[in-house]
Structures are given as C-alpha cells and as structure tokens.
Design a protein around this motif. Sequence first.
Motif, PDB file in Angstrom:
ATOM      1  N   PHE A  69       0.845  -1.195   0.000  1.00 56.57           N
ATOM      2  CA  PHE A  69       0.000   0.000   0.000  1.00 56.57           C
ATOM      3  C   PHE A  69       0.879   1.244   0.000  1.00 56.57           C
ATOM      4  O   PHE A  69       1.918   1.282   0.663  1.00 56.57           O
ATOM      5  CB  PHE A  69      -0.851   0.072   1.272  1.00 56.57           C
ATOM      6  N   TRP A  71      -0.001   4.930   1.357  1.00 55.19           N
ATOM      7  CA  TRP A  71      -1.079   5.549   2.132  1.00 55.19           C
ATOM      8  C   TRP A  71      -0.870   7.045   2.301  1.00 55.19           C
ATOM      9  O   TRP A  71       0.264   7.526   2.378  1.00 55.19           O
ATOM     10  CB  TRP A  71      -1.142   4.915   3.531  1.00 55.19           C
TER      11      TRP A  71
ATOM     12  N   ARG B  98      -3.384  -2.204  -9.465  1.00 50.30           N
ATOM     13  CA  ARG B  98      -3.544  -1.146  -8.463  1.00 50.30           C
ATOM     14  C   ARG B  98      -5.024  -0.837  -8.232  1.00 50.30           C
ATOM     15  O   ARG B  98      -5.814  -0.876  -9.178  1.00 50.30           O
ATOM     16  CB  ARG B  98      -2.834   0.145  -8.902  1.00 50.30           C
ATOM     17  N   SER B 112      -5.392   6.321  -0.774  1.00 47.70           N
ATOM     18  CA  SER B 112      -4.472   5.182  -0.751  1.00 47.70           C
ATOM     19  C   SER B 112      -4.365   4.555  -2.132  1.00 47.70           C
ATOM     20  O   SER B 112      -5.236   4.742  -2.994  1.00 47.70           O
ATOM     21  CB  SER B 112      -4.935   4.118   0.249  1.00 47.70           C
ATOM     22  N   PHE B 114      -3.513   0.591  -3.427  1.00 46.62           N
ATOM     23  CA  PHE B 114      -3.194  -0.799  -3.104  1.00 46.62           C
ATOM     24  C   PHE B 114      -2.586  -1.443  -4.339  1.00 46.62           C
ATOM     25  O   PHE B 114      -3.222  -1.531  -5.383  1.00 46.62           O
ATOM     26  CB  PHE B 114      -4.452  -1.544  -2.663  1.00 46.62           C
ATOM     27  N   CYS B 125      -9.726  -5.175  -1.217  1.00 47.39           N
ATOM     28  CA  CYS B 125      -9.103  -4.738   0.027  1.00 47.39           C
ATOM     29  C   CYS B 125     -10.148  -4.069   0.899  1.00 47.39           C
ATOM     30  O   CYS B 125     -11.198  -3.639   0.434  1.00 47.39           O
ATOM     31  CB  CYS B 125      -7.919  -3.802  -0.219  1.00 47.39           C
ATOM     32  N   GLN B 127     -10.244  -1.156   4.026  1.00 46.35           N
ATOM     33  CA  GLN B 127      -9.476  -0.133   4.734  1.00 46.35           C
ATOM     34  C   GLN B 127     -10.433   0.760   5.516  1.00 46.35           C
ATOM     35  O   GLN B 127     -11.632   0.741   5.294  1.00 46.35           O
ATOM     36  CB  GLN B 127      -8.702   0.749   3.740  1.00 46.35           C
TER      37      GLN B 127
END
Lengths: 113, 164
Positions: A69, A71, B98, B112, B114, B125, B127
């Motif tokens: 990730f 972030w 991604r 974000s 990923f 995902c 989060q």
Amino acid sequence: MSLLPTMTNRKSMHYGEVLISLPKKIRKGEIIEVQVQILHPAQRIPGNAKGIFIQELWIAMDGSKICYFDWSSRIAPDFAVPLLAEKSGILSVHWIDNQGKVGSGKRTFTVSV
Amino acid sequence: MDRRVFLRWSAMGASLVSLGASAIGSPIALAADAKGWPASAFAATNVNELLHELFHLRSVPESSTVRLQITGPMDEQRIVPVSVAVDHPMREDDHIVRIYMIVDSNPQPLASIFHCGPKNGRAACYQRVQVHQDGPIRAIAESNRGDLFASAALTVSSPQGGKK
C-alpha cells in the motif's frame, strides 16, 4: 473470528507492533483473508495533529513482497487483503512512516494440502 | 465474483475489530523515508488534478466490475470502513495491479493505493478512511494491460453532517 479479545487488552502492546490475523486452517489453493492492525499514532486519529502517518506498507512471504500500500494521512492502519495460499512459510508485514520509522511483524503461515 | 464472496469482503470491518492475534517481534528502527511513495499524486488538491497526475485523463469510465461498499458507520473521527472488490481475473497475463481509493472532498483526494497481483488471488481490500467532509468517495482499478475501471461514487454523510 475466534481471535484474542482485542489489542487494547494486551499488556505487551507497544508502539509499532503489527498484529496479524489468519484463518485457523488454510488449504492449498484457497484465497484467504489476511487482517492486519498496527499500533501506530495514526491508528486512533488519521491525519493527527502531529502529522504522523504510515506511508508505505507491504506484505511478504518468506521475504518476497506480495503486495503493498501507499497511504496518505487519511488512512487508519488496519486493513485486510486477500492472499492466495500456495505454500507454507513466514508471512511478514512491514511499514515505514513519514518520520522514517519502520516496523514489522510476522506469523507462521501453514498450508495444509 | 459471486455474491457470497462479495458480502464476505464487505463484512470484514466487523471482524477486524476483534483482531488481536499475536505478532512475533515488531522491531522498530530509524530508516530513510519511503522510497517511491508517489508524493505528487498525494499532493493533488482536486480529483481532476489527481486523475491527470495518475493517468493523464480527466475522467475514468464507471464499471460495474468495481464494487465499493461502506461497511459500517462513520465514527467520531469521521473514519469510515470501506471495502473494494474488483471482479477481474488475477492471472499472470491479465490482472489488476492497483486499486486507488479517492475521497473527493478531502483536501488531498487520494487516500491510498493498493498494489496487488496474482498472488493475492483476488483484487480486493478493506481499509478505514477518514473523510474530511461529507461527499463522494470512489475507487479506481487499473489492470496490467492499462485498462481503468471506476466504481460508482458513493456519498458519505455523517449523521450530523459538517466537516472535520
């Protein structure tokens, strides 16, 4: 999920600790869910006043990166991702924050045939 | 992806609360700043600027293959649990590389990225994302072939409204 109570009940918790949750039984070829929680200032308040946040986090199996990730400060450091169970090994999670601090945690990953 | 799998991913927020498995060692040391962290994308101050920075595009077509779901209520810090699941193969020759999480109303919309691959088995995902003020959030998936798929935007609103 039948895991330990909550991380806040853990007396051994410390800054940067990485908590990893895996299913009890993992079969080869199964797609499992890896759950991760990191004890970091960004945990309670993303975008906190001190501006500390995790910038990059990656998951590795036996040292080989599987996924990662990027972030912003708006993400709380707990997450879950899928993982294809191919073989047993050591699953590790690594992070680096915008202050240059790093941390990691690992768990044994056992795949039954 | 069948409905059961999607619902399972959508329910991950609740199960994360009980997370408490033991970690074996958590060393901390000083290190260099994260290399490769896409600072310019995270610095974009609106969605148009962000899409141009990431893809040199002004928009990304919506696709039903990207399913975004808010899986729980917003807390007092304006954090919402969000899951994304992309209905796309994860083969070596065709997979999602991604997943971008974008909060339109945040001062810097990109929350974000990923980076995933075939070893994940599935492009998904979960989060928890802080939302500066009520408004839309969206996810964009990018394949290894360069295809882009955007979720439908979901509007996040707190019970009280307002902003952080």
